[in-house]
Structure formats: structure tokens, C-alpha cells
Design an enzyme around this catalytic site. Structure first.
Site, PDB file in Angstrom:
ATOM      1  N   LYS A 195       0.830  -1.205   0.000  1.00  0.00           N
ATOM      2  CA  LYS A 195       0.000   0.000   0.000  1.00  0.00           C
ATOM      3  C   LYS A 195       0.868   1.260   0.000  1.00  0.00           C
ATOM      4  O   LYS A 195       0.619   2.181  -0.773  1.00  0.00           O
ATOM      5  CB  LYS A 195      -0.896  -0.059   1.250  1.00  0.00           C
ATOM      6  CG  LYS A 195      -1.797   1.111   1.479  1.00  0.00           C
ATOM      7  CD  LYS A 195      -2.953   0.721   2.391  1.00  0.00           C
ATOM      8  CE  LYS A 195      -2.643   0.754   3.869  1.00  0.00           C
ATOM      9  NZ  LYS A 195      -2.446   2.102   4.428  1.00  0.00           N
ATOM     10  N   SER A 196       1.883   1.302   0.838  1.00  0.00           N
ATOM     11  CA  SER A 196       2.731   2.502   0.917  1.00  0.00           C
ATOM     12  C   SER A 196       3.460   2.760  -0.405  1.00  0.00           C
ATOM     13  O   SER A 196       3.529   3.887  -0.884  1.00  0.00           O
ATOM     14  CB  SER A 196       3.773   2.337   2.022  1.00  0.00           C
ATOM     15  OG  SER A 196       3.156   2.358   3.277  1.00  0.00           O
TER      16      SER A 196
ATOM     17  N   GLY B 156      -4.894   8.272   5.489  1.00  0.00           N
ATOM     18  CA  GLY B 156      -3.978   9.276   6.023  1.00  0.00           C
ATOM     19  C   GLY B 156      -2.805   9.508   5.099  1.00  0.00           C
ATOM     20  O   GLY B 156      -2.335  10.643   4.946  1.00  0.00           O
TER      21      GLY B 156
ATOM     22  N   ARG C  99      -8.028  12.569  12.742  1.00  0.00           N
ATOM     23  CA  ARG C  99      -6.581  12.358  12.869  1.00  0.00           C
ATOM     24  C   ARG C  99      -5.798  13.671  12.778  1.00  0.00           C
ATOM     25  O   ARG C  99      -6.222  14.613  12.118  1.00  0.00           O
ATOM     26  CB  ARG C  99      -6.132  11.344  11.812  1.00  0.00           C
ATOM     27  CG  ARG C  99      -6.868  10.018  11.989  1.00  0.00           C
ATOM     28  CD  ARG C  99      -6.452   8.983  11.004  1.00  0.00           C
ATOM     29  NE  ARG C  99      -5.040   8.639  11.143  1.00  0.00           N
ATOM     30  CZ  ARG C  99      -4.395   7.840  10.306  1.00  0.00           C
ATOM     31  NH1 ARG C  99      -5.038   7.302   9.272  1.00  0.00           N
ATOM     32  NH2 ARG C  99      -3.126   7.575  10.491  1.00  0.00           N
TER      33      ARG C  99
ATOM     34  N   GLN D 211       4.590   9.359   7.089  1.00  0.00           N
ATOM     35  CA  GLN D 211       3.693  10.236   6.329  1.00  0.00           C
ATOM     36  C   GLN D 211       4.136  11.684   6.462  1.00  0.00           C
ATOM     37  O   GLN D 211       4.171  12.432   5.488  1.00  0.00           O
ATOM     38  CB  GLN D 211       2.259  10.059   6.816  1.00  0.00           C
ATOM     39  CG  GLN D 211       1.743   8.646   6.527  1.00  0.00           C
ATOM     40  CD  GLN D 211       0.355   8.395   7.055  1.00  0.00           C
ATOM     41  OE1 GLN D 211      -0.217   9.238   7.757  1.00  0.00           O
ATOM     42  NE2 GLN D 211      -0.203   7.242   6.733  1.00  0.00           N
TER      43      GLN D 211
ATOM     44  N   ASP E 127       2.130  -0.799  11.997  1.00  0.00           N
ATOM     45  CA  ASP E 127       0.864  -1.348  11.495  1.00  0.00           C
ATOM     46  C   ASP E 127       0.647  -2.797  11.918  1.00  0.00           C
ATOM     47  O   ASP E 127      -0.436  -3.350  11.719  1.00  0.00           O
ATOM     48  CB  ASP E 127       0.799  -1.235   9.968  1.00  0.00           C
ATOM     49  CG  ASP E 127       0.650   0.213   9.515  1.00  0.00           C
ATOM     50  OD1 ASP E 127       0.273   1.071  10.344  1.00  0.00           O
ATOM     51  OD2 ASP E 127       0.906   0.499   8.329  1.00  0.00           O
TER      52      ASP E 127
ATOM     53  N   LYS F 240      -4.340   6.384  14.884  1.00  0.00           N
ATOM     54  CA  LYS F 240      -4.440   5.651  13.617  1.00  0.00           C
ATOM     55  C   LYS F 240      -5.905   5.656  13.153  1.00  0.00           C
ATOM     56  O   LYS F 240      -6.696   6.459  13.612  1.00  0.00           O
ATOM     57  CB  LYS F 240      -3.892   4.233  13.787  1.00  0.00           C
ATOM     58  CG  LYS F 240      -2.383   4.204  13.959  1.00  0.00           C
ATOM     59  CD  LYS F 240      -1.707   4.646  12.675  1.00  0.00           C
ATOM     60  CE  LYS F 240      -0.207   4.778  12.839  1.00  0.00           C
ATOM     61  NZ  LYS F 240       0.412   5.412  11.677  1.00  0.00           N
TER      62      LYS F 240
END
Ligand code: S3P
Length: 433
Positions: free
Chosen positions: A21-22, A97, A125, A171, A320, A347
Site C-alpha cells: 500500500k505505501s 492518512g 486524525r 507520512q 501497522d 491511527k
């Protein structure tokens, strides 16, 4: 939607997990900023990555998705760093996010203003941590009450800064580094502990300036850069559910092919090994076209575990995976302590209190002490109805608990697994038959 999971037999054979995903977010973002066509294979299929794609399209990015021989091929036709158009409506980042924070960095370098919004979870968040350095660089950012989203970013002429980050957040680091590509001079980010470094790998892959010394990363402003092919490997965090399941269900032997082997993402494997897990890493040879990071096949064989003590410095590398690791700790001999989990409170849900609650409901011994999570084991688990709180990682952790628990376990709002892992519940059925 509810999903019911019954206790299951061994996990055997081969199971490929969705694209990371990242890395997927970054492949799309860098591709859209580059000049030329960035071909991406293996892109993550989850809702978060779709959010990034939709936001980029809403700013005029040309992104084509083809399905050829059951494989998704994505073509991002980049037109350069400043070729975006002002979106006609707020950019919807959904639950993501990463989409919101990385886009804040890119929008800081554009010559228009744009609003970013998201779902109820994303609106809870913290965004001020990102707005602060970007404002220092020259962007004008308006936050909603309490430093939250919706966020409006008006880009401007940016200057490089030396940013000492109060939190280890990839992030936040990535937002500042992306803005740094638009800035005059050098931009550096120093973190309190090492967070995942996909942005650094991606900068290198796209031949952009990046250097690191200990916990400090630097980049520099550039005029533009060229497209590159990207091959996205399997997501280490998605694999974590199967790694823990195969470790805990006796008689399992599971192979996960083409898995991301980046050490800032695979720290959970080393932790599980410390606890007694039997893992075999088979690194791939170099030379995969488009690979941005090291890749491996992973073989997991079941074994018994002993408790762990996780220090605060280790947490960014495990961020995570804490929910599924906490489940593993319920089956380990002794008392495990995960230290310094404050970031888990902000989160997709307050994962610190939620995981303690879920494990307790299942009959395990788990409690929050300050910012620590303390879990004692081994504890027999009893199946029951669990609320995922619409948090994908809690839904999947609950499902794996269901494999181990006596009786049936029901996961409420289980569809949220689609945020990172569409098809997770189908896989759960097929891997055991
Ligand atoms: C991510 C960074 C992590 C992680 C998230 C994805 C990223 O968040 O929890 O799922 O792609 O950079 P933080 O960096 O805010 O801890």
C-alpha cells in the site's frame, strides 16, 4: 457486513498478498509528477490506493488502468511537477492518512489552492503536525478545528527547511520531502526514530536527490524528473496476518512469494523470530524490472512462541503490525510488553485501547498501562462478536483470532478490510481447504 470465522486447520501452500500500500501510493504520486509514462505493475488494490488515484485524477492526472492476463497494469502519464489543475471540488482521501498527508506536501508546491477531506476516521486524525513544517516552507494551510481535516492548502514559492520532527512518522517525513522537491535549496528531516523509508527508495528510483545520515534525510528542489517503471512487491503488513496465523496454527507451512523485504517494514519478522517463530527468508536476485526495494519469498512454519519486550524505538518499524503481534502475544508463554504506543491512538481508530478491548473480549489477558500494551499468555481464546470499529487492521486481526478461538467469531463491519486487502476473507477460506 458481518463475517463469521470458525477455527481452522493448518495454512498450507502458497499465498500471494496484495501490492504494498505505501509503495503504491508513492508510485502513483511520483508517476503523476514525472514527465512521461510510469508503468506500474502489482499496484495495491485497496481503497486507500484508490483514494490517491481519484485525488490525482481530480487534478487532471491521466491514469489508465488495464487488466491484461489477470494482471493490473497502470499507466500514469505524467506531465511534470506543476502540471496539475485546480480541482473543482474537495479532494476526498476517504480513510487514507497517507493520501491526505502526502498530497499536502505536493499541493504546497502548486500555484493553486485545494481542499482535502476524508471520512469520519480521517477527520479525527492530527494534521497540524504536517501543516507546521509545510507552513514554514511557505505554504498557506488552513486546518479545521483542533488541527484536523478538512484541510485547505494554498501552494506558493517554497524554501527548503531543516525540520526536526517531533514524531517518527513516514507520512509526515514524506510530506516534507515531497514539498522539498518544489523548494529552493535543500530540505532535511530528522526523525526521533526510524520510520518506513519508501519515499527515500522512491526518490532514488526516480533518480532524484536523496541522502541519509543516521536519522536525517535530505533532498533538494528540482525542476522536473523522468518517468520510471515500478513493480510493487507484496505488502509486508498484509502478510503479517498470515505469518502470525501460520505460526500459531499447528501443522502450517505457508509460502508468501514476492514480499517486500525492506527492513523498515519487516521488523515484525525479526520480532517474531525473537519470540521463537520459524521463518525462512529467500531473497530474490537483483534485476527485477521496476523493483524499487529488496524482495523475497518467505516460508512460515508453525512453532510455539515466548513473550516479547518491545522498546519504544522499535515501534515505528512495527506500527501497522502491533494489533496482530498483540494477538500473537496472547498465545506466547509469559508476559509481553509493547512500549510507547502513543501513535497507535491516532491511527484509523484508537488502536491501543481497541486492541486491548478485543483481546480481553476473546478471553485473553491484555491491558493498557500508560502508553504500553501488556499481554499475558498463553490464553485459550473464546469466539464471540467483535467490533472492528471500521478499522481494517482490527477486522483482520479479529479474523485471525477466529482461527484460534473456540467456537465462532464474528467480525462486524468486516468490509473495511477492503481498505488495504480486498479479498482477505475469501483468502481466509481458501488457504485452509
Ligand atoms: C504509512 C506510514 C505509517 C503507517 C501507514 C502508512 C506510509 O503512518 O501507519 O499505514 O505509507 O507512509 P505514520 O507514518 O503516520 O506512522
Amino acid at each position: 457486513v458481518n463475517q463469521t470465522v470458525a477455527p481452522g486447520g493448518p495454512l498450507r501452500g502458497e499465498l500471494a498478498v496484495p501490492g504494498d500500500k505505501s509503495i503504491s501510493h508513492r508510485a502513483l504520486l511520483f508517476g503523476a509528477l514525472a514527465k512521461g509514462t510510469t508503468g506500474i505493475t502489482g499496484l495495491g488494490p485497496g481503497g486507500d490506493v484508490k483514494s490517491t488515484m481519484a485525488c490525482l485524477k481530480a487534478m487532471g492526472a491521466d491514469i489508465e488502468v488495464h487488466l491484461v492476463r489477470k494482471q493490473t497494469l497502470v499507466a500514469v502519464k505524467g506531465k511534470g511537477m506543476r502540471a496539475f489543475a485546480q480541482p473543482s471540488a474537495a479532494l476526498d482521501c476517504g480513510n487514507s492518512g497517507t493520501s491526505m498527508r502526502l498530497l499536502m506536501g505536493i499541493l504546497s508546491g502548486q500555484d493553486f489552492s485545494a481542499k482535502l477531506t476524508g471520512d469520519a476516521s480521517l477527520k479525527r486524525r492530527p494534521m497540524a503536525r504536517v501543516a507546521d513544517p509545510l507552513t514554514k516552507m511557505g505554504a498557506a494551510i488552513k486546518l479545521s478545528k483542533g488541527g484536523k481535516a478538512p484541510v485547505t492548502v494554498k501552494g506558493g514559492a517554497l524554501r527548503g527547511i531543516e525540520f526536526v520532527s517531533p514524531v517518527a512518522s513516514a507520512q509526515l517525513k514524506s510530506a516534507v520531502l515531497l514539498a522539498g522537491l518544489f523548494a529552493d535549496g535543500a530540505t532535511t528531516v530528522t526523525e526521533p526514530a526510524r520510520s518506513r523509508d519508501h519515499t527515500e527508495w522512491m526518490l532514488r528510483h526516480f533518480r532524484l536527490p536523496v541522502s541519509r545520515r543516521a536519522l536525517t534525510v535530505s533532498t533538494e528542489g528540482v525542476k522536473g524528473f523522468a518517468a520510471q517503471p515500478v513493480r510493487v512487491p507484496g505488502d509486508a503488513s498484509s502478510a503479517a496476518f498470515w505469518v502470525v496465523a501460520a505460526t500459531l496454527v499447528p501443522g502450517s507451512e505457508l509460502t508468501i512469494p514476492e514480499l517486500n523485504a525492506n527492513p523498515t517494514r519487516t521488523a515484525y519478522l525479526s520480532l517474531l523470530e525473537r519470540m521463537g517463530a520459524q521463518l525462512e527468508r529467500k531473497p530474490w536476485e537483483e534485476g527485477i524490472i521496476g523493483a524499487t526495494e529488496p524482495v523475497m519469498d518467505l516460508v512460515v512454519r508453525s512453532s510455539s512462541l515466548k513473550a516479547c519486550d518491545v522498546s519504544e524505538d522499535e515501534v515505528p518499524g512495527l506500527i501497522d503490525e502491533i494489533p496482530i503481534l498483540a494477538l500473537a502475544a496472547t498465545q506466547a508463554e509469559g508476559t509481553s510488553r509493547f512500549r510507547g504506543l502513543a501513535e497507535l491512538r491516532v491511527k484509523e481508530s484508537d488502536r491501543l485501547s481497541a486492541i486491548a478491548k478485543i483481546l480481553t473480549q476473546l478471553g485473553a489477558e491484555a491491558k493498557v498501562e500508560g502508553d504500553d500494551l501488556v499481554v499475558s499468555g498463553p490464553a485459550p481464546l473464546k469466539g464471540r462478536a467483535l467490533d472492528s470499529l471500521h478499522d481494517h487492521r482490527l477486522a483482520m486481526t479479529g479474523a485471525i483470532a477466529g482461527l484460534l478461538a473456540k467456537g465462532q467469531t464474528t467480525i462486524k463491519h468486516a468490509e473495511c478490510a477492503d481498505i488495504s486487502y480486498p479479498g482477505f476473507f475469501d483468502e481466509l477460506k481458501s488457504v485452509r481447504s
